[in-house]
Design a protein around this motif. Structure first.
Motif, short mmCIF file in Angstrom:
data_model
loop_
_atom_site.label_atom_id
_atom_site.label_comp_id
_atom_site.label_asym_id
_atom_site.label_seq_id
_atom_site.Cartn_x
_atom_site.Cartn_y
_atom_site.Cartn_z
N PHE A 132 9.74 0.18 2.28
CA PHE A 132 8.42 0.74 1.98
C PHE A 132 8.49 1.95 1.05
CE2 PHE A 132 5.49 -0.79 5.64
CZ PHE A 132 6.06 -2.04 5.61
N GLY A 133 9.69 2.39 0.69
CA GLY A 133 9.83 3.57 -0.15
C GLY A 133 9.62 4.87 0.61
N LEU A 134 9.87 4.84 1.93
CA LEU A 134 9.65 6.00 2.78
C LEU A 134 10.98 6.49 3.33
CD1 LEU A 134 6.59 4.54 4.74
CD2 LEU A 134 6.53 5.98 2.70
N ASN A 190 5.01 9.76 -8.23
CA ASN A 190 6.26 9.83 -9.02
C ASN A 190 7.51 9.69 -8.16
OD1 ASN A 190 4.85 10.29 -11.49
ND2 ASN A 190 4.55 12.42 -10.87
N GLY A 191 7.43 8.81 -7.17
CA GLY A 191 8.60 8.53 -6.35
C GLY A 191 8.87 9.51 -5.24
N GLU A 192 8.01 10.52 -5.08
CA GLU A 192 8.20 11.48 -3.99
C GLU A 192 7.94 10.79 -2.66
OE1 GLU A 192 6.03 15.47 -2.21
OE2 GLU A 192 5.78 14.95 -4.33
N MET A 193 8.94 10.75 -1.79
CA MET A 193 8.86 9.97 -0.56
C MET A 193 8.41 10.81 0.63
SD MET A 193 12.18 7.41 -0.67
CE MET A 193 13.35 8.77 -0.54
N GLY A 223 4.41 3.09 9.08
CA GLY A 223 4.60 3.47 7.69
C GLY A 223 3.30 3.85 7.01
N LYS A 224 2.25 3.07 7.25
CA LYS A 224 0.94 3.38 6.66
C LYS A 224 0.42 4.72 7.18
CE LYS A 224 -2.84 2.74 4.33
NZ LYS A 224 -3.76 1.63 4.66
N HIS A 225 0.63 4.99 8.45
CA HIS A 225 0.20 6.27 9.01
C HIS A 225 0.95 7.43 8.37
CE1 HIS A 225 -1.70 4.70 13.04
NE2 HIS A 225 -2.34 4.30 11.97
N LEU A 226 2.23 7.24 8.08
CA LEU A 226 3.01 8.30 7.42
C LEU A 226 2.44 8.60 6.04
CD1 LEU A 226 5.40 10.25 7.35
CD2 LEU A 226 6.82 8.36 6.51
N VAL A 227 2.09 7.56 5.31
CA VAL A 227 1.51 7.73 3.98
C VAL A 227 0.17 8.48 4.08
CG1 VAL A 227 0.35 6.44 2.14
CG2 VAL A 227 2.66 5.83 2.83
N GLU A 236 0.83 -1.20 0.00
CA GLU A 236 0.00 0.00 0.00
C GLU A 236 0.87 1.25 0.00
OE1 GLU A 236 -2.80 -0.16 3.20
OE2 GLU A 236 -3.60 -2.10 2.59
N CYS A 237 1.96 1.23 0.77
CA CYS A 237 2.87 2.37 0.82
C CYS A 237 3.60 2.56 -0.52
CB CYS A 237 3.89 2.19 1.94
SG CYS A 237 3.18 2.28 3.60
N LEU A 238 4.09 1.47 -1.10
CA LEU A 238 4.79 1.54 -2.38
C LEU A 238 3.87 2.04 -3.48
CD1 LEU A 238 6.89 -1.75 -2.23
CD2 LEU A 238 7.77 0.59 -2.10
N ASP A 239 2.62 1.63 -3.42
CA ASP A 239 1.64 2.08 -4.41
C ASP A 239 1.44 3.59 -4.30
OD1 ASP A 239 -0.47 1.51 -6.43
OD2 ASP A 239 -1.80 2.23 -4.85
N PHE A 240 1.38 4.09 -3.08
CA PHE A 240 1.21 5.52 -2.86
C PHE A 240 2.40 6.30 -3.40
CE2 PHE A 240 2.23 9.23 -0.25
CZ PHE A 240 1.06 9.98 -0.34
N VAL A 241 3.60 5.84 -3.07
CA VAL A 241 4.82 6.52 -3.53
C VAL A 241 4.89 6.48 -5.06
CG1 VAL A 241 7.34 6.46 -3.52
CG2 VAL A 241 6.08 6.08 -1.39
N GLY A 242 4.51 5.35 -5.65
CA GLY A 242 4.53 5.23 -7.11
C GLY A 242 3.60 6.22 -7.78
#
Length: 286
Positions: free
Chosen positions: A56-58, A25-28, A268-272, A16-22
């Motif tokens: 998680f891409g964070l 455009n990769g903005e973490m 991590g999910k909360h950060l997203v 879910e986190c990687l999907d959000f970052v994707g």
């Protein structure tokens, strides 16, 4: 007996986190960890968070102050992070040294950056059942784990051992939101085993290594062990005596490998979620 391992829950939250970052455009999104001193428990948790967030891409930004830092100097660093628009979440490692007023953090931390449900705003929102309120990550992790394994909550009797603001009290509200019947027990509870043996699900969060054994549960109960300790031989264990509990439980979380990995994933999910909400708020203001 089924082991309730946290890996598959963490993988789902990771995706879910990687999907959000994707989609951005990769903005973490960035988490700031503010640590005072060199306590091993803090260092260990910080390493765990950084490793998990990398997957998680964070982004994690470390801010470390000496054990002897003054209250004024601590506040200066904290206020900087609180106001920095490049920081979407803040995690203050607690407890803080005696010279620092810990209540300042609770009073001043922006609720939208409070990923671990520390502020009065988030706790009040949790008790009101507001979806936007961040619950403490460990409490949320318990619910995520039970749902992942499709363990029914609606109508079930859940007994929680422990009444802290980190686990017991917020978890009770999350479970009530799932239509469970909740009992909270603590050190002053009378006839404790009589109560816990009535539970369909027993959550143990008392902070004492291997304190709770099979005498606390009925045959076929589900057990969630929140504790983590290091015994005399350096082995990790929980609040439960796993070996005896496993002989009666239908399902139980191991330590390690159970709830801990889920708690970090929830952070991590909360950060997203925080990053997305702050982005929307910023867009409206502009």
């Amino acid at each position: 007996m089924k082991e309730l391992r946290g890996k598959q829950v963490a993988e789902r939250l990771k995706n879910e986190c990687l999907d959000f970052v994707g989609k951005r455009n990769g903005e973490m999104p960035a988490l700031a960890i503010l640590r005072v001193g060199e306590r091993e428990a803090d260092l260990s948790y910080q390493r765990s968070v950084k490793k998990r967030f990398m997957d998680f891409g964070l982004e994690v930004k470390d801010y470390v102050l000496p054990e002897t830092v003054s209250d004024a100097e601590f506040r200066q660093t904290f206020d900087f992070l609180n106001e920095d628009p490049e920081i979407q979440g803040i995690l203050v490692m607690r407890p803080l040294p005696a010279q620092i007023d810990e209540s300042y953090v609770i009073r001043r931390l922006k609720p939208e950056k409070d990923l671990d449900g520390l502020t009065n705003e988030n706790l009040a929102g949790l008790f009101r059942g507001e979806e936007h309120a961040f619950a403490p990550c460990t409490a949320q992790a318990v619910v995520e784990l039970l749902k992942e394994y499709e363990i029914p909550l609606s109508g079930k009797h859940v007994v929680i051992l422990g009444r802290s603001l980190v686990v017991g009290k917020p978890l009770s509200q999350l479970l009530l939101g799932e239509n469970a019947t909740v009992t909270i027990c603590h050190s002053k509870s009378e006839n404790l085993k009589t109560i816990t043996r009535q539970a369909d699900i027993l959550v143990v969060a008392i902070g004492k290594a291997r304190e709770v054994g099979s005498g606390y549960i009925r045959e076929g109960a589900v057990v969630v062990d929140v504790g983590i300790h290091s015994d005399a031989k350096g082995r990790l264990c929980g609040d439960c005596d796993y070996d005896t509990m496993a002989t009666k439980a239908e399902a139980i979380t191991p330590v390690p490998g159970g709830l801990g990995i889920v708690t970090t994933a929830v952070l991590g999910k909360h950060l997203v979620l925080a990053a997305e909400r702050q982005r929307r708020t910023g867009a409206k203001e502009n």
